[in-house]
Design a protein around this motif. Structure first.
Motif, PDB file in Angstrom:
ATOM      1  N   ASN A 293      -5.000 -12.564   8.037  1.00 35.04           N
ATOM      2  CA  ASN A 293      -4.907 -10.985   7.894  1.00 35.04           C
ATOM      3  C   ASN A 293      -4.895 -10.610   9.388  1.00 35.04           C
ATOM      4  O   ASN A 293      -5.948 -10.294   9.977  1.00 35.04           O
ATOM      5  CB  ASN A 293      -6.011 -10.763   6.765  1.00 35.04           C
TER       6      ASN A 293
ATOM      7  N   ILE B 299     -15.983  -8.978  -0.767  1.00 32.05           N
ATOM      8  CA  ILE B 299     -14.767  -9.750  -0.736  1.00 32.05           C
ATOM      9  C   ILE B 299     -14.988 -10.446   0.604  1.00 32.05           C
ATOM     10  O   ILE B 299     -15.157  -9.884   1.815  1.00 32.05           O
ATOM     11  CB  ILE B 299     -13.518  -9.072  -0.506  1.00 32.05           C
TER      12      ILE B 299
ATOM     13  N   ASP C 205     -13.630   1.678  -0.793  1.00 33.85           N
ATOM     14  CA  ASP C 205     -13.095   0.392  -0.292  1.00 33.85           C
ATOM     15  C   ASP C 205     -12.590  -0.149  -1.386  1.00 33.85           C
ATOM     16  O   ASP C 205     -13.013  -0.954  -2.359  1.00 33.85           O
ATOM     17  CB  ASP C 205     -14.269  -0.443   0.243  1.00 33.85           C
ATOM     18  N   THR C 206     -11.153  -0.232  -1.404  1.00 31.08           N
ATOM     19  CA  THR C 206     -10.121  -0.757  -2.509  1.00 31.08           C
ATOM     20  C   THR C 206      -9.620  -2.241  -2.194  1.00 31.08           C
ATOM     21  O   THR C 206      -9.146  -2.298  -1.155  1.00 31.08           O
ATOM     22  CB  THR C 206      -9.000   0.462  -2.716  1.00 31.08           C
ATOM     23  N   TRP C 207     -10.161  -2.973  -3.256  1.00 34.18           N
ATOM     24  CA  TRP C 207      -9.528  -4.485  -3.113  1.00 34.18           C
ATOM     25  C   TRP C 207      -8.378  -4.717  -4.071  1.00 34.18           C
ATOM     26  O   TRP C 207      -8.657  -4.311  -5.183  1.00 34.18           O
ATOM     27  CB  TRP C 207     -10.467  -5.312  -3.258  1.00 34.18           C
ATOM     28  N   TRP C 208      -7.372  -4.946  -3.673  1.00 39.73           N
ATOM     29  CA  TRP C 208      -6.153  -5.311  -4.312  1.00 39.73           C
ATOM     30  C   TRP C 208      -5.341  -6.177  -3.391  1.00 39.73           C
ATOM     31  O   TRP C 208      -5.588  -6.381  -2.194  1.00 39.73           O
ATOM     32  CB  TRP C 208      -5.525  -4.255  -4.830  1.00 39.73           C
ATOM     33  N   GLN C 209      -4.217  -6.472  -4.085  1.00 39.23           N
ATOM     34  CA  GLN C 209      -3.101  -7.358  -3.208  1.00 39.23           C
ATOM     35  C   GLN C 209      -1.559  -6.891  -3.660  1.00 39.23           C
ATOM     36  O   GLN C 209      -1.533  -6.223  -4.564  1.00 39.23           O
ATOM     37  CB  GLN C 209      -3.113  -8.875  -3.971  1.00 39.23           C
ATOM     38  N   THR C 210      -0.507  -7.566  -2.992  1.00 37.47           N
ATOM     39  CA  THR C 210       0.477  -7.216  -3.263  1.00 37.47           C
ATOM     40  C   THR C 210       1.050  -7.696  -4.631  1.00 37.47           C
ATOM     41  O   THR C 210       1.477  -6.790  -5.648  1.00 37.47           O
ATOM     42  CB  THR C 210       1.526  -8.048  -2.279  1.00 37.47           C
TER      43      THR C 210
ATOM     44  N   ARG D 186      -9.497 -14.500   2.598  1.00 40.21           N
ATOM     45  CA  ARG D 186      -8.754 -15.560   2.162  1.00 40.21           C
ATOM     46  C   ARG D 186      -9.447 -16.906   2.045  1.00 40.21           C
ATOM     47  O   ARG D 186      -9.988 -17.247   3.017  1.00 40.21           O
ATOM     48  CB  ARG D 186      -7.418 -15.611   2.753  1.00 40.21           C
TER      49      ARG D 186
ATOM     50  N   VAL E  72      -8.549  -0.191   2.774  1.00 39.48           N
ATOM     51  CA  VAL E  72      -7.698  -1.343   2.223  1.00 39.48           C
ATOM     52  C   VAL E  72      -7.178  -2.186   3.238  1.00 39.48           C
ATOM     53  O   VAL E  72      -7.142  -2.051   4.262  1.00 39.48           O
ATOM     54  CB  VAL E  72      -6.536  -0.696   1.489  1.00 39.48           C
ATOM     55  N   GLY E  73      -7.259  -3.376   2.648  1.00 38.20           N
ATOM     56  CA  GLY E  73      -6.640  -4.421   3.243  1.00 38.20           C
ATOM     57  C   GLY E  73      -7.385  -5.490   3.784  1.00 38.20           C
ATOM     58  O   GLY E  73      -7.024  -6.638   3.986  1.00 38.20           O
ATOM     59  N   GLU E  74      -8.553  -5.456   4.321  1.00 37.16           N
ATOM     60  CA  GLU E  74      -9.362  -6.212   4.773  1.00 37.16           C
ATOM     61  C   GLU E  74     -10.796  -5.942   4.356  1.00 37.16           C
ATOM     62  O   GLU E  74     -11.264  -4.786   4.226  1.00 37.16           O
ATOM     63  CB  GLU E  74      -9.341  -6.347   6.224  1.00 37.16           C
ATOM     64  N   PRO E  75     -11.747  -6.912   4.607  1.00 35.40           N
ATOM     65  CA  PRO E  75     -13.125  -6.484   4.387  1.00 35.40           C
ATOM     66  C   PRO E  75     -13.533  -5.547   5.588  1.00 35.40           C
ATOM     67  O   PRO E  75     -13.195  -5.594   6.705  1.00 35.40           O
ATOM     68  CB  PRO E  75     -13.960  -7.707   4.725  1.00 35.40           C
TER      69      PRO E  75
ATOM     70  N   ARG F  78      -0.455  -9.531   6.088  1.00 29.79           N
ATOM     71  CA  ARG F  78      -0.585 -10.648   5.664  1.00 29.79           C
ATOM     72  C   ARG F  78       0.275 -11.852   6.081  1.00 29.79           C
ATOM     73  O   ARG F  78       1.695 -11.524   6.130  1.00 29.79           O
ATOM     74  CB  ARG F  78      -0.546 -10.561   4.139  1.00 29.79           C
TER      75      ARG F  78
ATOM     76  N   THR G 187       0.837  -1.309   0.014  1.00 30.47           N
ATOM     77  CA  THR G 187      -0.137  -0.130   0.063  1.00 30.47           C
ATOM     78  C   THR G 187       0.785   1.268   0.115  1.00 30.47           C
ATOM     79  O   THR G 187       0.615   2.276  -0.743  1.00 30.47           O
ATOM     80  CB  THR G 187      -0.973  -0.046   1.232  1.00 30.47           C
TER      81      THR G 187
ATOM     82  N   ASP H 141      -8.994 -15.097  -2.766  1.00 30.12           N
ATOM     83  CA  ASP H 141     -10.132 -14.753  -2.072  1.00 30.12           C
ATOM     84  C   ASP H 141     -11.393 -15.114  -2.457  1.00 30.12           C
ATOM     85  O   ASP H 141     -11.453 -15.501  -3.604  1.00 30.12           O
ATOM     86  CB  ASP H 141     -10.093 -13.244  -2.253  1.00 30.12           C
TER      87      ASP H 141
HETATM   88  O1  PRX Z   1      -7.708 -10.954   1.354  1.00 30.42           O
HETATM   89  C1  PRX Z   1      -7.423  -9.702   0.774  1.00 30.42           C
HETATM   90  C2  PRX Z   1      -7.146  -8.799   1.656  1.00 30.42           C
HETATM   91  O2  PRX Z   1      -5.852  -8.626   1.660  1.00 30.42           O
HETATM   92  C3  PRX Z   1      -5.337  -9.553   0.719  1.00 30.42           C
HETATM   93  C4  PRX Z   1      -3.873  -8.926   0.083  1.00 30.42           C
HETATM   94  O3  PRX Z   1      -3.133  -8.609   1.096  1.00 30.42           O
HETATM   95  P1  PRX Z   1      -1.685  -7.757   0.638  1.00 30.42           P
HETATM   96  O4  PRX Z   1      -1.087  -8.530  -0.367  1.00 30.42           O
HETATM   97  O5  PRX Z   1      -0.948  -7.670   2.169  1.00 30.42           O
HETATM   98  O6  PRX Z   1      -2.359  -6.509   0.141  1.00 30.42           O
HETATM   99  C5  PRX Z   1      -2.945  -5.680   1.303  1.00 30.42           C
HETATM  100  C6  PRX Z   1      -3.032  -4.072   0.639  1.00 30.42           C
HETATM  101  C7  PRX Z   1      -3.580  -4.343  -0.798  1.00 30.42           C
HETATM  102  C8  PRX Z   1      -6.487  -9.596   0.103  1.00 30.42           C
HETATM  103  O7  PRX Z   1      -6.029 -11.065  -0.787  1.00 30.42           O
HETATM  104  N1  PRX Z   1      -7.884  -7.530   1.189  1.00 30.42           N
HETATM  105  C9  PRX Z   1      -7.064  -5.996   0.512  1.00 30.42           C
HETATM  106  N2  PRX Z   1      -8.077  -5.429   0.142  1.00 30.42           N
HETATM  107  C10 PRX Z   1      -9.131  -5.660   0.573  1.00 30.42           C
HETATM  108  C11 PRX Z   1      -9.056  -7.078   1.218  1.00 30.42           C
HETATM  109  N3  PRX Z   1     -10.177  -7.515   1.678  1.00 30.42           N
HETATM  110  C12 PRX Z   1     -11.267  -6.974   1.619  1.00 30.42           C
HETATM  111  N4  PRX Z   1     -11.564  -5.715   1.142  1.00 30.42           N
HETATM  112  C13 PRX Z   1     -10.612  -5.073   0.586  1.00 30.42           C
HETATM  113  N5  PRX Z   1     -10.857  -3.879   0.284  1.00 30.42           N
END
Ligand code: PRX
Length: 661
Positions: free
Chosen positions: A536, A527, A415-420, A530, A390-393, A541, A316, A515
């Motif tokens: 988380n 979302i 509410d942004t969903w994404w990952q490393t 996992r 960001v990061g979790e539901p 993570r 992030t 996810d």
């Molecule tokens: O499970 C999802 C959750 O965080 C995981 C990714 O973690 P990381 O690679 O450390 O990156 C975190 C920052 C982007 C995902 O597989 N996650 C991330 N954003 C959300 C989320 N779960 C729900 N809502 C979100 N907005």
């Protein structure tokens, strides 16, 4: 429905009745993305993404937007050349050299305003210093720095000379650092003598000292100082950055033209099995995508003061403190310390002091603020127009609290969903275009094609509200290139399950997110978390396997399994279930050794919340540990199916034991 006129007592009720909140008109009036046509324009695959790349300055224009001929090793903006440091620093000098680029607040209230001109000078000098100690293009530089200006300066200096950085979160232990240095074959470590946490000066260099002892080939160590004089004991064999910089004052380093596909950085992340994976990110596609999402999702303008209260040691911070915001030429705030030191209003005090416009945090932090109560934010005068999670539901209650008490019912929330691995946002609303819905990340970002499939890969009917595996069906520019040094693992982890891996047509390849998700009838994705053994913890993570192998190394431990327990504030915390070797008594000493093993192998943030000593673990007949059953016990839920167990009575025995403890 408008969220603007929501009053005190009725937010909950209104959520139940009607779940949408419209963005305030004053937000819409000024937003960067207001025309829904952006979805079609960017979605015109692949050339639609050209408009993202056009936000950057290129030394050489790309010939081809996308090359999918060798899946899953996709290439973006092929033939293009650029430098990330130039794009984040130099190109802003003409228009805004005196504007603050980084606004740094030390935990103790110390402050640094680093203008773009200052950043230019510092990045150049450190780039020159790096070269002088032998860093060459493509050498991986490991960076173990906390939230101090030295961190983005180091990253940008590496980018300037084309040396991929591998930032290791400062909270990681010596062993975790050593493992990442080793895995990346990194000959250079950049660190600092210490930093502040809750009023205490932490000796940070000792982690490097310990890591050196674990490494066969000692890297060259460069040490920044938190103060003018070092406060921690720094080994003579290390190079002081201050001394080095004294020889490089006023040096200028021409930014190296990197191919769009040349790696910009590695970021290690936990997976289900084995050691952490080095996610390798490319220069062009990554920077284009993070700049564009910073502009359209985070709504950043150069004039804004933007604060992402994450740590740069995680993805992030890479994408949305450093690269995206600085590529747009905005003012990005960095804070060294914790939110509750010296008082629980610290975050809002900083927001007021700098008149922050855009604020970015995690659900964990929101739950913590909620627990502390609204009196802390109420005491300060700040006015956000845009907020991110960001990061979790995020639970609707926490969303509503954030909306009301932090956003004053007058700021949009994304509410942004994404990952490393994804590099940038993939699912979230463009805030002026779509309404907000608490608890839902929202729609796919422009150009992104998510889908939900069952375990066999068959599609779950779209917009059906049925849960399944989240996949992404089409490549995007900021996706990881590979797992550093391990293409097989890249394929196995992210592609094999839902792709036709024998096909050389990119359309047959689907990215597996790991996810669970549901898509409701309005197209919004929620979302679920996992589906694999990744936890988380407070937005960090952690792989259960990593925790388990740390525990298994403790003398006297025969077997260990980790289960995720739901936690009001942190989301999840690890419970460790341990079988001791025959004849070994349960003791506080054993418990302490287990806890410190986790702290030493991974870091304090991964500390188990409880250690439960058991005589057996629930296992299938083939010997596989059933963590799900332990999770049922940890969370006081009805036990799942136990019929396939070798000894079906084990979970019940453990439950009784846990309840009587
Ligand atoms: O499970 C999802 C959750 O965080 C995981 C990714 O973690 P990381 O690679 O450390 O990156 C975190 C920052 C982007 C995902 O597989 N996650 C991330 N954003 C959300 C989320 N779960 C729900 N809502 C979100 N907005």
């Amino acid at each position: 429905m408008s969220g603007e006129d929501a009053t005190d007592g009725n937010l909950e009720a209104r959520l139940r009745e009607q779940a949408y909140f419209r963005p305030p008109s004053k937000f819409v009036g000024q937003a960067n993305a207001t025309d829904p046509a952006i979805y079609d324009e960017v979605g015109d695959f692949p050339e639609g993404f050209d408009r993202y790349a056009e936000l950057l300055d290129w030394d050489e224009q790309w010939d081809e937007t996308f090359d999918g001929s060798n899946p899953p090793f996709f290439e973006w903006f092929v033939g293009g050349q650029l430098n990330a440091s130039y794009n984040c620093v130099d190109r802003h000098l003409d228009e805004r050299k005196n504007q603050t680029a980084l606004l740094w607040e030390g935990e103790d209230g110390e402050q640094r305003n680093i203008t773009y001109q200052d950043l230019y000078r510092e990045v150049n000098e450190f780039a020159s210093a790096l070269r002088s100690v032998g860093v060459e293009e493509d050498d991986v530089v490991t960076v173990h720095l906390p939230m101090v200006p030295a961190l983005p300066i180091t990253m940008l200096a590496c980018a300037r000379i084309g040396a991929p950085h591998s930032v290791v979160f400062a909270g990681f232990s010596a062993s975790a650092l050593a493992e990442r240095v080793d895995s990346a074959d990194s000959d250079y470590v950049v660190t600092i003598d210490g930093y502040y946490r809750r009023g205490e000066f932490l000796d940070h260099i000792e982690k490097t000292d310990e890591a050196m002892a674990e490494l066969d080939d000692e890297p060259e160590v460069l040490v920044w100082n938190r103060h003018d004089e070092p406060r921690a004991d720094v080994a003579d064999s290390y190079t002081s950055v201050d001394d080095l910089l004294a020889d490089h004052r006023r040096d200028r380093v021409e930014p190296v033209s990197r191919d769009a596909e040349d790696p910009l950085f590695l970021m290690y992340t936990s997976g289900t099995t084995g050691k952490p994976k080095g996610c390798q990110h490319r220069t062009g596609g990554y920077l284009a995508y993070t700049a564009a999402t910073s502009k359209y999702v985070l709504d950043i303008e150069p004039e804004d003061t933007y604060w992402c209260a994450a740590d740069i040691g995680w993805i992030t911070g890479h994408s949305y403190i450093v690269y995206g915001p600085l590529a747009l030429g905005t003012t990005s705030v960095m804070y060294e310390g914790t939110p509750d030191h010296p008082h629980k209003g610290r975050i809002w005090e900083i927001a007021e002091k700098y008149d922050v416009d855009i604020f970015h945090t995690s659900p964990t932090a929101v739950r913590m603020f909620m627990k502390w109560g609204p009196e802390y934010p109420d005491e300060y005068d700040f006015d956000f127009r845009h907020m991110t999670t960001v990061g979790e539901p995020i639970q609707p209650e926490a969303w509503l609290w954030y909306y009301k008490h932090i956003g004053d019912e007058d700021a949009v929330i994304v509410d942004t969903w994404w990952q490393t691995e994804t590099g940038g946002h993939l699912i979230t609303n463009l805030p002026a275009i779509e309404d907000m819905k608490p608890g839902s990340a929202g729609k796919a970002c422009p150009g992104i094609e998510p889908a939900i499939v069952d375990d066999e890969g068959d599609p779950v009917e779209s917009k059906s509200g049925q849960a399944g595996n989240l996949i992404i069906q089409r490549p995007w520019p900021s996706m990881l290139q590979t797992v550093y040094g391990n293409d097989e693992r890249f394929i196995d982890t992210y592609w094999r399950q839902f792709s036709d891996v024998d096909s050389d047509d990119w359309r047959d390849w689907n990215y597996k997110a790991g996810d669970g998700a549901v898509q409701s009838s309005d197209g919004y994705y929620r979302i679920l978390g996992r589906l694999d053994d990744v936890m988380n913890v407070a937005g960090h993570r952690l792989g259960t396997m990593e925790l388990e192998s740390a525990v298994a190394e403790v003398e006297d431990v025969a077997e260990a399994a980790v289960a995720a327990r739901q936690h009001d504030e942190k989301g999840e915390v690890p419970d460790v279930y341990v079988v001791l070797r025959d004849g070994v008594e349960v003791s506080d000493d054993a418990r302490e050794r287990i806890v410190s093993a986790v702290e030493e192998e991974i870091g304090k943030f991964a500390r188990p919340s409880s250690v439960v000593f058991v005589t057996d673990l629930p296992k299938t007949r083939s010997g596989k540990i059933m963590r799900r059953l332990l999770e049922d016990i940890s969370n006081d839920e009805t036990l799942g199916d136990t019929t396939t167990l070798r000894d079906p009575s084990v979970p019940e025995q453990i439950r009784e034991q846990v309840q009587s403890d």
